[in-house]
Design a protein around this motif. Structure first.
Motif, PDB file in Angstrom:
ATOM      1  N   LYS A   1      59.929 -11.828 -68.702  1.00  0.00           N
ATOM      2  CA  LYS A   1      59.001 -11.656 -70.003  1.00  0.00           C
ATOM      3  C   LYS A   1      58.423 -12.856 -70.741  1.00  0.00           C
ATOM      4  CE  LYS A   1      61.365  -7.145 -70.867  1.00  0.00           C
ATOM      5  NZ  LYS A   1      60.131  -6.366 -71.083  1.00  0.00           N
TER       6      LYS A   1
ATOM      7  N   LYS B   1      49.594 -17.007 -72.604  1.00  0.00           N
ATOM      8  CA  LYS B   1      50.501 -16.258 -73.303  1.00  0.00           C
ATOM      9  C   LYS B   1      51.663 -15.764 -72.759  1.00  0.00           C
ATOM     10  CE  LYS B   1      46.763 -13.823 -76.301  1.00  0.00           C
ATOM     11  NZ  LYS B   1      46.042 -12.687 -76.436  1.00  0.00           N
ATOM     12  N   LYS B   2      52.678 -15.636 -73.481  1.00  0.00           N
ATOM     13  CA  LYS B   2      53.885 -15.005 -72.777  1.00  0.00           C
ATOM     14  C   LYS B   2      53.451 -13.787 -71.897  1.00  0.00           C
ATOM     15  CE  LYS B   2      57.441 -17.165 -75.433  1.00  0.00           C
ATOM     16  NZ  LYS B   2      58.659 -17.088 -76.002  1.00  0.00           N
TER      17      LYS B   2
ATOM     18  N   LYS C   1      55.233 -11.080 -71.807  1.00  0.00           N
ATOM     19  CA  LYS C   1      55.647  -9.817 -72.441  1.00  0.00           C
ATOM     20  C   LYS C   1      54.493  -9.532 -73.655  1.00  0.00           C
ATOM     21  CE  LYS C   1      58.341 -12.296 -75.788  1.00  0.00           C
ATOM     22  NZ  LYS C   1      59.839 -12.399 -76.134  1.00  0.00           N
ATOM     23  N   HIS C   2      53.868 -10.526 -73.890  1.00  0.00           N
ATOM     24  CA  HIS C   2      52.724 -10.435 -74.950  1.00  0.00           C
ATOM     25  C   HIS C   2      51.138 -10.213 -74.289  1.00  0.00           C
ATOM     26  CE1 HIS C   2      55.583 -10.903 -77.937  1.00  0.00           C
ATOM     27  NE2 HIS C   2      55.611 -12.369 -78.073  1.00  0.00           N
ATOM     28  N   CYS C   3      51.120 -10.165 -73.209  1.00  0.00           N
ATOM     29  CA  CYS C   3      49.982 -10.308 -72.312  1.00  0.00           C
ATOM     30  C   CYS C   3      49.688  -8.828 -71.469  1.00  0.00           C
ATOM     31  CB  CYS C   3      49.676 -11.360 -71.639  1.00  0.00           C
ATOM     32  SG  CYS C   3      47.779 -11.843 -71.441  1.00  0.00           S
TER      33      CYS C   3
END
Length: 288
Positions: free
Chosen positions: A4, A14-15, A17-19
């Motif tokens: 993640k 972006k990470k 988990k945020h993408c």
């Protein structure tokens, strides 16, 4: 397996988990359902999209210029020169020039020419002609592709209707695109409008992925069945470019130049093409 907190595979920085974690979860569920889903390499990175849009800006300006200047009495070679000069003066490259041996910077297809017409100083536009100008531009090794059909002066009612219906076919094809829908929806919408007006849809040529190369997967067919075909996912960039014929959909290729396609029955053909980006919310038309 990507964790993640690792950078996302899409290149956004972006990470995960945020993408694209949620994107991958949706894809995996669809795959388990037996649906055909796009691979990661069909999804454009933010950097790809930035450069495709830059190419599209120039491509749109070129077709705007052609629309302003095109007239009876000019040659298709004049159009080619206009496209070449504008493209290179703005630091871009005409993608058609030299592509698999194509000798010009743009395709100019008149009346019964379905596509891939080759500009020529001896081909002079006449009052009543319809002509498709198909232009693709490269910026920073990224591509944008679009075409428009123009009416030269006063055209027949039959020609005008064909051009208007073809534009409508493109419109409904784009409206059929939705995130997590299917490519078959596009073809189903286009053929419904074309057939309702007594026209046929060319099957030998179709839309295609575009952006990192001139022609990429997937193929975008202009006939189809709803809820079938590959899943349409956010991040995909492709063309929709219906070629609509007055008569039969059958065609043949000019044996002399190996490029230009003509309607088999000699009747008129028209085409419009946009490059579109699929987003989480819907569709963004990039090149038109």
């Amino acid at each position: 397996m990507i964790s993640k907190n690792m950078p996302c595979w899409c290149g956004s920085g972006k990470k995960y988990k945020h993408c694209h974690e949620e994107w991958d979860n949706t894809i995996n569920v669809l795959k388990l359902q037996g649906q055909q889903v796009p691979s990661h390499n069909l999804i454009k990175s933010p950097d790809d999209i930035k450069w495709i849009k830059k190419a599209a800006k120039i491509n749109n300006e070129i077709l705007d210029l052609v629309e302003k200047e095109i007239h009876a009495g000019m040659s298709t070679e004049d159009i080619d020169k206009m496209v070449y000069d504008y493209t290179v003066s703005h630091g871009a490259i005409p993608a058609c020039l030299g592509y698999e041996g194509f000798p010009k910077s743009v395709c100019t297809s008149i009346n019964s020419e379905v596509c891939h017409g080759i500009p020529n100083k001896n081909i002079i536009l006449k009052e009543g002609d319809i002509i498709n100008v198909d232009c693709t531009t490269i910026v920073h090794q990224h591509y944008a592709d679009a075409s428009r059909t123009f009416c030269i002066g006063q055209v027949s009612d039959e020609a005008k209707k064909l051009v208007e219906v073809t534009k409508e076919c493109l419109r409904v094809g784009i409206e059929a695109v939705r995130p997590w829908g299917h490519f078959g929806d596009i073809g189903a919408a286009i053929q419904e409008v074309a057939h309702a007006n007594g026209y046929s849809v060319v099957r030998d040529f179709c839309g295609h992925g575009v952006g990192n190369a001139f022609h990429e997967d997937p193929y975008v067919h202009h006939v189809g069945i709803k809820n079938t075909g590959m899943v349409i996912a956010p991040g995909m960039v492709f063309t929709i470019e219906p070629m609509i014929n007055q008569g039969t959909s059958e065609l043949y290729i000019d044996k002399n130049n190996g490029w230009t396609a003509y309607t088999r029955d000699g009747k008129l053909s028209a085409q419009f093409e946009h490059t579109i980006l699929v987003t989480d919310k819907g569709v963004e038309i990039i090149a038109y």
